[in-house]
Design a protein around this motif. Sequence first.
Motif, PDB file in Angstrom:
ATOM      1  N   GLU A   9      -6.992  -5.457   3.515  1.00 42.64           N
ATOM      2  CA  GLU A   9      -7.793  -6.556   2.978  1.00 42.64           C
ATOM      3  C   GLU A   9      -7.134  -7.144   1.734  1.00 42.64           C
ATOM      4  O   GLU A   9      -6.013  -6.814   1.386  1.00 42.64           O
ATOM      5  N   LYS A  10      -7.861  -8.003   1.022  1.00 43.06           N
ATOM      6  CA  LYS A  10      -7.324  -8.696  -0.133  1.00 43.06           C
ATOM      7  C   LYS A  10      -6.829  -7.708  -1.194  1.00 43.06           C
ATOM      8  O   LYS A  10      -7.536  -6.764  -1.541  1.00 43.06           O
ATOM      9  N   ARG A  63      -6.029  -5.909  -4.697  1.00 43.63           N
ATOM     10  CA  ARG A  63      -6.894  -5.736  -5.860  1.00 43.63           C
ATOM     11  C   ARG A  63      -6.084  -5.911  -7.139  1.00 43.63           C
ATOM     12  O   ARG A  63      -5.031  -5.292  -7.304  1.00 43.63           O
ATOM     13  N   ARG A  79      -9.441   3.206  -1.357  1.00 46.43           N
ATOM     14  CA  ARG A  79      -8.627   1.987  -1.340  1.00 46.43           C
ATOM     15  C   ARG A  79      -7.163   2.292  -1.044  1.00 46.43           C
ATOM     16  O   ARG A  79      -6.530   1.598  -0.254  1.00 46.43           O
ATOM     17  N   LEU A 138      -0.904  -6.691  -8.085  1.00 43.10           N
ATOM     18  CA  LEU A 138      -1.841  -6.792  -6.970  1.00 43.10           C
ATOM     19  C   LEU A 138      -1.566  -5.640  -6.022  1.00 43.10           C
ATOM     20  O   LEU A 138      -0.482  -5.545  -5.443  1.00 43.10           O
ATOM     21  N   GLU A 142      -2.104  -3.634  -2.726  1.00 43.30           N
ATOM     22  CA  GLU A 142      -2.563  -3.802  -1.344  1.00 43.30           C
ATOM     23  C   GLU A 142      -3.355  -2.570  -0.919  1.00 43.30           C
ATOM     24  O   GLU A 142      -2.850  -1.450  -0.983  1.00 43.30           O
ATOM     25  N   PRO A 143      -4.589  -2.742  -0.462  1.00 44.53           N
ATOM     26  CA  PRO A 143      -5.386  -1.582  -0.040  1.00 44.53           C
ATOM     27  C   PRO A 143      -4.990  -1.094   1.354  1.00 44.53           C
ATOM     28  O   PRO A 143      -4.316  -1.803   2.105  1.00 44.53           O
ATOM     29  N   THR A 179      -7.241  -0.544 -12.643  1.00 45.77           N
ATOM     30  CA  THR A 179      -8.220  -1.486 -13.155  1.00 45.77           C
ATOM     31  C   THR A 179      -8.768  -0.900 -14.465  1.00 45.77           C
ATOM     32  O   THR A 179      -8.548   0.284 -14.761  1.00 45.77           O
ATOM     33  N   SER A 238      -4.875  -5.227 -10.637  1.00 45.74           N
ATOM     34  CA  SER A 238      -4.812  -4.088 -11.543  1.00 45.74           C
ATOM     35  C   SER A 238      -3.817  -4.411 -12.649  1.00 45.74           C
ATOM     36  O   SER A 238      -3.247  -5.508 -12.690  1.00 45.74           O
ATOM     37  N   ASN A 270       0.825  -1.198   0.000  1.00 48.33           N
ATOM     38  CA  ASN A 270       0.000   0.000   0.000  1.00 48.33           C
ATOM     39  C   ASN A 270       0.867   1.259   0.000  1.00 48.33           C
ATOM     40  O   ASN A 270       0.579   2.221  -0.730  1.00 48.33           O
ATOM     41  N   ASN A 312     -13.432   6.087  -5.041  1.00 46.34           N
ATOM     42  CA  ASN A 312     -13.212   4.699  -4.633  1.00 46.34           C
ATOM     43  C   ASN A 312     -11.725   4.370  -4.590  1.00 46.34           C
ATOM     44  O   ASN A 312     -11.249   3.689  -3.680  1.00 46.34           O
ATOM     45  N   ARG A 313     -10.987   4.841  -5.576  1.00 45.92           N
ATOM     46  CA  ARG A 313      -9.535   4.623  -5.590  1.00 45.92           C
ATOM     47  C   ARG A 313      -8.883   5.325  -4.399  1.00 45.92           C
ATOM     48  O   ARG A 313      -7.981   4.776  -3.753  1.00 45.92           O
TER      49      ARG A 313
END
Length: 397
Positions: free
Chosen positions: A261-262, A264, A304, A254, A256-257, A223, A266, A7, A300-301
Motif C-alpha cells: 500500500e501507500k 509511510r 507494516r 517513505l 514501503e509497507p 515516525t 518517516s 519494504n 503496528n510497526r
Amino acid sequence: MAILVSNRDARRIFLNKQGLAGSPHKALGKQGLLDLIHDIGFVQVDSIATVERAHHQILFSRNQTYRREHLTELLEKDGALFEHWTHDASILPSAFFRYWKHRFARREPILKERWLKWQGEGFDSTFEETYQRIAEGGAVMSRDLKVAEHKSGGWWNWHPNKTALEYYWHTGKLAIAGRQNFQKIYDLAERVLPAHHYEPEVSEAEFVDWACRSALQRLGFATHGEIAAFFALIGPEEAKAWVTAHRDELTEVLIEPADGEKPRLSYAFNGFPDNLGDLTDPPARLRVLSPFDPLIRDRNRTERLFGFYYRIEIFVPEPKREYGYYVFPLLEGDRIVGRIDMKADRKSGTLDVKRLWWEKGVGTSSGRMERLEAELARLAKFAGVERVLFLEGWDAT
C-alpha cells in the motif's frame, strides 16, 4: 525530496539495527554482550519460562554463544547493566541511568496519585520504615518484609512493604541487586550502580533530545510515534516537537509497507542510508523469536514492515485464542514466516511442539522443515532438554 525505501530494504535495515543480521556463531563474550544490549537499547524481562525466560531467549536468538553467567555478572557484579522500565521491565545499560532519573521524577507524582486510589489513604505509612530497613540492614526481598497475616496475591494484593519496595524502585531510590528464583532483591540504588553512572546530570531538554535521538538511531527510520514508543520515556507530542525542532538534521523517508500500500512517511538522520554503516543480509537460517523480542515490540510497526499480525494471547480465555497461550514467531532471513506453540517439558526432557503455523504464501518445503528442526534442536539444548518432540496434531497447515 523524500527517499523511497523498499519494504525489503526497510526490513534489512531494522534487522541490522536490532542485532539480528550478524553471525549467530561469532564469539560474543561478556563485553560483546554489553555492546549488543547497548546497541539494541533494551532487553525485556518476563517471568514466563515456557521454553526459556524472555531475556535469555532474546539474546540467544541473536548470538548462540551467549552465556547466562555473563548477563548475571554484568547485572549483579559489574553494575554495567540495570533493570528498570521501558514499556515494561527491561535490562538496560547503566550508561542510560542518568537519563532514567528523569523518568523517575516524572513517574513519582503519577504513582502517588494512582496508588492512593488503589491502596487508599495511608498506603505509604510504611514507606520510610521500609527504606530505613534497607539503608541500615542491606538488601532485601519482598518476602523478608511480609507481615505474617498477609495473604499473597497478584500486584493488586501487595502487602504494604512490597508496595513501598516497588514504589522506591520505580522512582529510582532502590535498584534490583539481583534475583533469586526470579524474585527481586532490592537495595539502595547507590549500592547497586557504580557512582559514575549518576553523572553528569542532564537537563530536561537534554533528556528529551537523548530519548528521541537514541531511539531513532536504534530504529534506523521512524515516525514520531515510533520514536516515542521505543523507550516509552516521553510522549508522542514530545517526539513530534523534537522532530519539528530538528528538521535540519533529519531526512524524510517513505517506507514501503509489506502489503504494497501507500508508503509511510518517516524520518531518518541526514546522510541516510549511507550513515547506517555496513549492512549485512540476515542469516538465511530460521530462528525462534521470543514473544517479547524488541524486533516485534511495536506491533503496528511489525505488521507494516513484515506483514505479520501478532498478539500475545496469555490473557485471552483459551476458547477465544486464535493460536495459543505463548506462541513464538519464526524469523527466516529477513521475513517472519510462521509461528509455533511449544513448551519445554523438563521432567521428560523434551521440547514439545504443540502446533505450527506457516504464514500465508510460505511453502512447507523439506528444506524449511530441516531449518526449523535444526533451530529447535539448538533451542532445546539451550533450554536444557534433550530432544524435540512433535506432538500429535502439530501441523496446523
